[in-house]
Design a protein around this motif. Sequence first.
Motif, PDB file in Angstrom:
ATOM      1  N   GLY A 231       9.799   3.766   0.913  1.00 17.29           N
ATOM      2  CA  GLY A 231       8.715   2.459   1.238  1.00 17.29           C
ATOM      3  C   GLY A 231       8.729   1.850   2.560  1.00 17.29           C
ATOM      4  N   THR A 236       4.204   1.665   1.274  1.00 18.78           N
ATOM      5  CA  THR A 236       4.709   0.278   1.558  1.00 18.78           C
ATOM      6  C   THR A 236       3.806  -0.887   0.807  1.00 18.78           C
ATOM      7  OG1 THR A 236       3.122  -0.055   3.585  1.00 18.78           O
ATOM      8  CG2 THR A 236       5.443   1.110   3.731  1.00 18.78           C
ATOM      9  N   GLU A 237       4.360  -2.064   0.844  1.00 19.75           N
ATOM     10  CA  GLU A 237       3.476  -3.109  -0.035  1.00 19.75           C
ATOM     11  C   GLU A 237       2.408  -3.403   1.139  1.00 19.75           C
ATOM     12  OE1 GLU A 237       5.642  -6.496  -0.913  1.00 19.75           O
ATOM     13  OE2 GLU A 237       7.367  -5.402  -1.848  1.00 19.75           O
ATOM     14  N   GLY A 240      -0.345  -1.057   0.113  1.00 17.27           N
ATOM     15  CA  GLY A 240      -0.990  -1.373  -1.181  1.00 17.27           C
ATOM     16  C   GLY A 240      -1.173  -0.067  -1.973  1.00 17.27           C
ATOM     17  N   LYS A 244       0.116   4.294  -1.789  1.00 11.24           N
ATOM     18  CA  LYS A 244       0.962   5.142  -2.819  1.00 11.24           C
ATOM     19  C   LYS A 244       0.148   6.377  -2.965  1.00 11.24           C
ATOM     20  CE  LYS A 244       3.213   1.331  -4.898  1.00 11.24           C
ATOM     21  NZ  LYS A 244       3.126   0.180  -3.805  1.00 11.24           N
TER      22      LYS A 244
END
Length: 533
Positions: A231, A236-237, A240, A244
Motif C-alpha cells: 500500500g 493506497t488510501e 482510492g 486498487k
Amino acid sequence: MSSSTLSTILFLTFVAATLGITFWASRNTKTAADYYAGGRSFTGVQNGLAIGGDYMSAASFLGIAGMIALSGYDGFLYSIGFLVAWLVALLLVAELMRNSGKFTMADVLAFRMSPRPVRTAAGVSTIVVSIFYLLAQMVGAGALVGLLLGITSAEAKNWTIVAVGALMIVYVVFGGMKGTTWVQIVKAVLLMGGAALITVLVLAKYNFNLSALLGAATEASGKGAAFLEPGLKYGTEAQGLMGKIDLISLGLALVLGTAGLPHILIRFYTVPTAKDARKSVLWGIGIIGTFYLLTLVLGFGAAALVKIPATDTAGNTAAPQLAAAIGENFFGSVGGTVLLALIGAVAFATILAVVAGLTLASSSSFAHDLYAHVFKKGTATEREEVVVARVSALVIGAAAIGLGILAQGQNVAFLVALAFAVAASGNLPAILYSLFWKRFNTAGAVASIYGGLISCLILVVFSPVVSGSKTALIKGADFHIWNLSNPGIISIPLGFFFGWLGTVLSKEYNAAKYAEIEVRSLTGVGAEKATEH
C-alpha cells in the motif's frame, strides 16, 4: 583510475568480445533458418541461459532494484509477477509453440487461417510490443551512463541512447539469431555473477541476517513500518478504488504478458526438439527465479545503504550505487570504484543483449510475415527475406532510439509492464485461441490482435503515463481521462472478447487444419516444414 574510466574499459572489453562473437556468427549465418532460429542448433541448457539473458532486462536489474529501494514491499511485486509469468509460458505456450511454428509467432496463427490478414496483424503487434519494450532498455541506458560518467545533461544522455541503439543494430544485422543468442548467454552469466557478488556482500554486512537488513532499510527509508507493508505505492488510501484496480491490472499484465512477448516466443524455435524447449524453459525459470530472489536483497540493500539522488526520481541507478557503496565498505574507495565499474558494465551488457533480442524479433516478423508472405505473397527467396530483416532492423532501431529519448524519467520496470500489457492484450488471446479452440478462425484472430492492441494503446494514450502527471511522457500537457496507469485489466479481457466475437460472427471453419495443428502441437511432426499450404 576513476570508476568512469574503469567502467568504460570493462564495457568496451565486453563490446569487443561480443562484436567478435557477432562477426563469427555472421560467417555461419547463411540461410533464413540460421538468421531467424540459429539453425535450431542450441541445446536446452544453452537456450535456457539465453532465455534468462533475454528476459533479465534493464527492468529486472535497474528498475526492480530501484522500485524496491523507493517503495519497499510494493516494488517486489514486479519480481513476483515476472517470475510467476514463466509458469504460464511453460504450461500453456512453450512446447506447443515450438512444435507448431517455424520462425515467428504468426506461423502458428496463420497455419489454419487465411495467412495474409493474420500475418499482417501479428507482424504489426510484434513490432509495437517490441518498441514498447525497447523504450525501457533505452531509458535504462541513459540513466546508467549519467551515473557512471557523471553526466547530467540531457543531450549527453541522448547520445548514449543513440550509441546503444547503433550497437544493437550491428548485433542484429550481422549476427542474426546465432550472434544474439551467444551475446545473451555471455550476458546472463555476467549478470548472475555480478548480482550474486553484490548480494553476498550486502548480506555479509548484516551478518547474513535478512531481518537486520530489512530493519536497516526500513529505518533509512524514512517511511517506517509502511515500507515493509503493501500500500505504499499501489492501492493506497489516497488513490482510492482506482489505485486498487490499477494494482490488479498491473498483476494481470505481468503474469500474462510473458507468454505473448515476441522476443521470448521466438527463442523456442532455436532448439531442435520439444524436449529441448521444455528443458530450456525449466533452466530459464531456475536462472530467472534465482535472480529475482537476489533483487530482493539488492533493492532493500540500496534502501539501507544508498541515498538515491533527487534527480533520479525513478530509482534506476539504485543497483550501481549500491555496488559502489558496498564495495567501498569492504574494500575502500578502490573497491567501490571497481564494483561500480563492474556492475555498470554488466548493466550495459544487459541492455545491449535485450535490445538485440527485441530488434531481432521485430525485424524477423517484418521480413518473414509482412514482406515475404503479405507483400510478396510467398514468392520471396530466403536471401531476400534476410536482407529485408537486416534493413528493417535499422528502421526499428532508429524508432526505438527516438522514443527512448522521449521516455527518459520513467522507471524502466514500469515501462516494461506496459509492454507486457500490450503483449497480453494483443498476442496472448490469439495464441491461446489458436492452440486450444477448434472453432477459432481468421476473423477471430484479426479481431483479437487488433482489438486488444488498439484498446490497450488508446487506454495508455489517455492515461497519466502520457499526460497529466509528474513523470508523463508529454510534459506540461494534460489530456488524460482516467487514472489507470496500466490498462491490462480492461484491454486483456477485450482482446479475448474481440477474438470470440470475430469468430462467432464468421462462418469460416477448417476442421482438418485444426486436427493437423493439434497433432503437430502435441508431437512436433512437420514443425520445420512450410507452415502454410
